[in-house]
Design a protein around this motif. Structure first.
Motif, mmCIF file in Angstrom:
data_model
loop_
_atom_site.group_PDB
_atom_site.id
_atom_site.type_symbol
_atom_site.label_atom_id
_atom_site.label_comp_id
_atom_site.label_asym_id
_atom_site.label_seq_id
_atom_site.Cartn_x
_atom_site.Cartn_y
_atom_site.Cartn_z
ATOM 1 N N GLU A 17 0.848 -1.193 0.000
ATOM 2 C CA GLU A 17 0.000 0.000 0.000
ATOM 3 C C GLU A 17 0.877 1.234 0.000
ATOM 4 O O GLU A 17 1.749 1.366 0.862
ATOM 5 C CB GLU A 17 -0.872 -0.066 1.269
ATOM 6 C CG GLU A 17 -1.548 1.204 1.665
ATOM 7 C CD GLU A 17 -2.611 1.624 0.687
ATOM 8 O OE1 GLU A 17 -2.379 2.636 -0.016
ATOM 9 O OE2 GLU A 17 -3.645 0.973 0.605
ATOM 10 N N ASP A 19 -0.167 4.408 0.355
ATOM 11 C CA ASP A 19 -0.656 5.448 1.265
ATOM 12 C C ASP A 19 -0.286 5.057 2.695
ATOM 13 O O ASP A 19 -0.761 4.044 3.213
ATOM 14 C CB ASP A 19 -2.172 5.615 1.122
ATOM 15 C CG ASP A 19 -2.702 6.676 2.067
ATOM 16 O OD1 ASP A 19 -2.531 7.869 1.771
ATOM 17 O OD2 ASP A 19 -3.276 6.300 3.115
ATOM 18 N N SER A 22 -3.238 4.501 5.270
ATOM 19 C CA SER A 22 -3.965 3.252 4.994
ATOM 20 C C SER A 22 -3.134 2.040 5.384
ATOM 21 O O SER A 22 -3.647 1.056 5.908
ATOM 22 C CB SER A 22 -4.324 3.144 3.512
ATOM 23 O OG SER A 22 -5.298 4.091 3.173
ATOM 24 N N SER A 23 -1.842 2.122 5.124
ATOM 25 C CA SER A 23 -0.934 1.026 5.436
ATOM 26 C C SER A 23 -0.899 0.752 6.945
ATOM 27 O O SER A 23 -1.007 -0.390 7.383
ATOM 28 C CB SER A 23 0.464 1.372 4.920
ATOM 29 O OG SER A 23 1.369 0.351 5.199
ATOM 30 N N SER A 26 -4.298 -0.667 8.126
ATOM 31 C CA SER A 26 -4.431 -2.071 7.727
ATOM 32 C C SER A 26 -3.568 -2.967 8.604
ATOM 33 O O SER A 26 -4.005 -4.040 9.034
ATOM 34 C CB SER A 26 -4.037 -2.253 6.259
ATOM 35 O OG SER A 26 -4.950 -1.576 5.423
ATOM 36 N N ASP A 69 -2.979 -3.172 -2.624
ATOM 37 C CA ASP A 69 -3.596 -1.997 -3.251
ATOM 38 C C ASP A 69 -3.391 -2.136 -4.761
ATOM 39 O O ASP A 69 -2.458 -2.791 -5.211
ATOM 40 C CB ASP A 69 -2.920 -0.728 -2.722
ATOM 41 C CG ASP A 69 -3.609 0.551 -3.188
ATOM 42 O OD1 ASP A 69 -4.774 0.479 -3.631
ATOM 43 O OD2 ASP A 69 -2.982 1.620 -3.109
ATOM 44 N N SER A 100 -9.105 1.777 -3.124
ATOM 45 C CA SER A 100 -10.106 2.841 -3.125
ATOM 46 C C SER A 100 -10.744 2.935 -4.506
ATOM 47 O O SER A 100 -11.633 3.741 -4.732
ATOM 48 C CB SER A 100 -9.468 4.178 -2.722
ATOM 49 O OG SER A 100 -8.321 4.406 -3.500
ATOM 50 N N LYS A 122 -11.268 0.422 0.591
ATOM 51 C CA LYS A 122 -10.681 1.092 1.756
ATOM 52 C C LYS A 122 -11.709 2.028 2.374
ATOM 53 O O LYS A 122 -12.539 2.552 1.659
ATOM 54 C CB LYS A 122 -9.468 1.926 1.321
ATOM 55 C CG LYS A 122 -8.285 1.129 0.906
ATOM 56 C CD LYS A 122 -7.152 2.096 0.683
ATOM 57 C CE LYS A 122 -6.371 1.747 -0.546
ATOM 58 N NZ LYS A 122 -5.389 2.723 -0.916
ATOM 59 N N PRO A 123 -11.570 2.298 3.636
ATOM 60 C CA PRO A 123 -10.640 1.671 4.564
ATOM 61 C C PRO A 123 -11.165 0.299 5.007
ATOM 62 O O PRO A 123 -12.375 0.059 4.981
ATOM 63 C CB PRO A 123 -10.613 2.650 5.741
ATOM 64 C CG PRO A 123 -11.985 3.254 5.749
ATOM 65 C CD PRO A 123 -12.388 3.320 4.295
#
Length: 139
Positions: A17, A19, A22-23, A26, A69, A100, A122-123
């Motif tokens: 990922e 971002d 987001s990483s 997660s 992703d 996303s 996401k998320p």
């Protein structure tokens, strides 16, 4: 409300990922809900693919689960999937797309990749984790 899933916790999870937020989210969700002992994060598919190749060469553990992703620099999710298909993997990996993207073509495209067990937007949330647990149980 407690959930008593009898699933084998993935020992090693890759979160691929680009971002950072987001990483991190997660990674935390995977550790908490899937009880994974190790999560490795990569900011693009190329880094993760290089690590996979290295793990294969050195007989290191391969990931039991990959959260992937689609939209990333250097090597996107689709390129990563295609590259992995050419690797001599000793066992299939469980890959969940976490994106996303709302492009309907993406959900159609995953049908060409048997290693992709699910498609999540996401998320990542509790419902997504529950679906992941159920899909992993089907192994």
């Amino acid at each position: 409300m407690s959930h008593s899933f009898v699933t084998k916790a993935p020992k090693l999870v890759y979160v691929i990922e680009n971002d950072r937020i987001s990483s991190v989210i997660s990674e935390l969700i995977v550790k908490k809900n899937l009880l994974s002992s190790e999560v490795q994060t990569y900011s693009n598919g190329q880094q993760a693919f290089d690590q996979l190749q290295l793990a294969l060469q050195q007989s290191d553990p391969l990931p039991d689960l990959i959260l992937l992703d689609l939209d990333m620099p250097l090597m996107d999710g689709w390129e990563f999937l295609d590259a992995c298909a050419a690797l001599p993997l000793p066992h299939p990996m469980n890959i969940f797309i976490l994106t996303s993207s709302i492009n309907p073509d993406d959900s159609d495209k995953i049908l060409n990749h048997s290693e992709v067990k699910g498609f999540f937007t996401k998320p990542l949330n509790e419902e997504g984790i529950r679906r992941m647990q159920l899909l992993l149980q089907e192994e």
